[in-house]
Design a protein around this motif. Structure first.
Motif, PDB file in Angstrom:
ATOM      1  N   PRO A 306       0.797  -1.213  -0.081  1.00  0.00           N
ATOM      2  CA  PRO A 306       0.025   0.193  -0.172  1.00  0.00           C
ATOM      3  C   PRO A 306       0.782   1.312   0.140  1.00  0.00           C
ATOM      4  O   PRO A 306       2.057   1.190   0.576  1.00  0.00           O
ATOM      5  N   ILE A 307       0.246   2.404  -0.533  1.00  0.00           N
ATOM      6  CA  ILE A 307       1.138   3.661  -0.509  1.00  0.00           C
ATOM      7  C   ILE A 307       0.551   4.179   0.815  1.00  0.00           C
ATOM      8  O   ILE A 307      -0.607   4.282   1.445  1.00  0.00           O
ATOM      9  N   LEU A 308       1.731   4.702   1.435  1.00  0.00           N
ATOM     10  CA  LEU A 308       1.760   5.300   2.749  1.00  0.00           C
ATOM     11  C   LEU A 308       1.381   7.067   2.631  1.00  0.00           C
ATOM     12  O   LEU A 308       2.087   7.494   1.962  1.00  0.00           O
ATOM     13  N   PRO A 309       0.584   7.350   3.358  1.00  0.00           N
ATOM     14  CA  PRO A 309       0.331   8.906   3.381  1.00  0.00           C
ATOM     15  C   PRO A 309       1.368   9.676   3.936  1.00  0.00           C
ATOM     16  O   PRO A 309       2.547   8.996   4.192  1.00  0.00           O
ATOM     17  N   ALA A 310       1.383  10.868   3.821  1.00  0.00           N
ATOM     18  CA  ALA A 310       2.543  11.813   4.127  1.00  0.00           C
ATOM     19  C   ALA A 310       2.899  11.463   5.546  1.00  0.00           C
ATOM     20  O   ALA A 310       3.923  11.730   6.142  1.00  0.00           O
ATOM     21  N   GLY A 311       1.978  11.241   6.188  1.00  0.00           N
ATOM     22  CA  GLY A 311       2.151  11.173   7.864  1.00  0.00           C
ATOM     23  C   GLY A 311       3.000   9.699   8.202  1.00  0.00           C
ATOM     24  O   GLY A 311       3.731   9.570   9.178  1.00  0.00           O
ATOM     25  N   GLY A 312       3.112   8.616   7.041  1.00  0.00           N
ATOM     26  CA  GLY A 312       3.543   7.445   7.280  1.00  0.00           C
ATOM     27  C   GLY A 312       2.970   6.317   7.887  1.00  0.00           C
ATOM     28  O   GLY A 312       3.338   5.284   7.874  1.00  0.00           O
ATOM     29  N   ALA A 313       1.523   6.365   8.052  1.00  0.00           N
ATOM     30  CA  ALA A 313       0.810   5.428   8.719  1.00  0.00           C
ATOM     31  C   ALA A 313       0.070   4.871   7.457  1.00  0.00           C
ATOM     32  O   ALA A 313      -0.484   5.550   6.429  1.00  0.00           O
TER      33      ALA A 313
END
Length: 315
Positions: A306-313
């Motif tokens: 999966p692609i991680l959002p900017a926050g890393g979660a």
């Protein structure tokens, strides 16, 4: 059957080794990379370079009946001259060891990019076609040379059953090949005005195809493919990425920057023109049937990488 796999620590090679072992074959491998869990599965991994004397000692002592040569690399993993030495010199060494130590069967696992991406290429490539467009992407030259060298064993070593298998792009969970690397980031570059067809084969189906080729002892040159090819934009969208179409001159300046994968300028032709193969020869020889549809293959990859959002979660 005693099967030796040079390059056994690679992602698909590990799956193949475990599958062959489960089917009752004795399996060992040679690799410079470790595979710590192999011993627990009953598979012996000899650490070393196939070009070195220690690798020939493995052939001499272990006496394999069949070899599946998977110790080649791409520009994504190894840059420059070392890649050429691994691909061409390593392939020559493997065939030399096979000839010297009585190996009965060799599978060389190549890539369908052998044919090159060019505007004047036929839509479907047969096994009899020569490579094209190497001047545009010299990074493929060593892989093409290794493929051609492996094919010479068909007449140089007539007592040995040799098969050259040209695989399409593969995706797994999460997968380790060229296409997986290309899709690693959130944003995927596309060339504005182009949407080439891509063959995609799920890694489990690759293992099935290689096993069939080994057990049916096929001889010759074969294209491998699974479901019908689909546009690159669909692959990008269905794996949860965002395609970014840009003019080729601008995209060539951004490769390796702004979150885009590092590609050579010549590799942009692979984002413009399709490499689609005719796999009827392999189907006739083995009866291969793929299990995973394109939708399944893309879903499996999307869920496992999966692609991680900017926050890393993870979303």
């Amino acid at each position: 059957m005693r099967v030796l796999i040079p390059g056994i620590s690679g992602g698909i090679a590990r799956q193949l080794a475990l599958h062959l072992h489960a089917r009752g074959h004795q399996v060992a491998g040679i690799d410079t990379r470790p595979w710590p869990e192999a011993g627990e599965a009953g598979i012996q991994v000899y650490r070393g370079d196939v070009r070195k004397r220690a690798a020939e000692d493995v052939f001499r002592r272990w006496r394999p009946e069949a070899v599946v040569h998977m110790a080649t690399v791409t520009a994504f993993t190894v840059p420059g001259k070392e890649r050429g030495r691994i691909n061409l010199d390593g392939t020559k060494a493997v065939f030399d060891h096979c000839a010297a130590h009585g190996v009965k069967q060799v599978l060389f696992v190549g890539r369908h990019t052998f044919y090159g991406a060019a505007p004047d290429s036929p839509l479907y490539h047969s096994e009899d076609e020569p490579p094209r467009a190497l001047e545009a992407i010299p990074e493929l030259a060593d892989l093409v040379a290794a493929d051609l060298y492996a094919a010479t064993a068909l007449w140089r070593l007539p007592k040995m059953t040799t098969a050259v298998l040209r695989l399409p792009y593969t995706l797994g969970a999460p997968g380790t090949g060229t296409l997986s690397s290309f899709l690693k980031g959130r944003r995927v570059p596309l060339v504005l005005g182009y949407d080439p067809l891509f063959h995609v084969l799920q890694e489990d189906d690759v293992v099935t195809a290689l096993t069939l080729a080994l057990e049916k002892q096929v001889r010759g040159i074969f294209n491998l493919a699974g479901p019908p090819p689909i546009p690159l934009s669909v692959i990008v969208r269905e794996t949860g990425r965002t395609g970014v179409p840009l003019p080729a001159p601008l995209l060539s300046l951004l490769l390796g920057r702004a979150g885009f994968p590092r590609l050579s300028v010549g590799a942009l032709d692979h984002l413009r023109f399709p490499i689609v193969v005719d796999n009827r020869r392999f189907l006739d020889a083995t009866g291969f049937e793929y299990r995973h549809s394109v939708a399944d293959t893309l879903r499996i990859f999307r869920e496992s990488a999966p692609i991680l959002p900017a926050g890393g979660a993870e979303r």
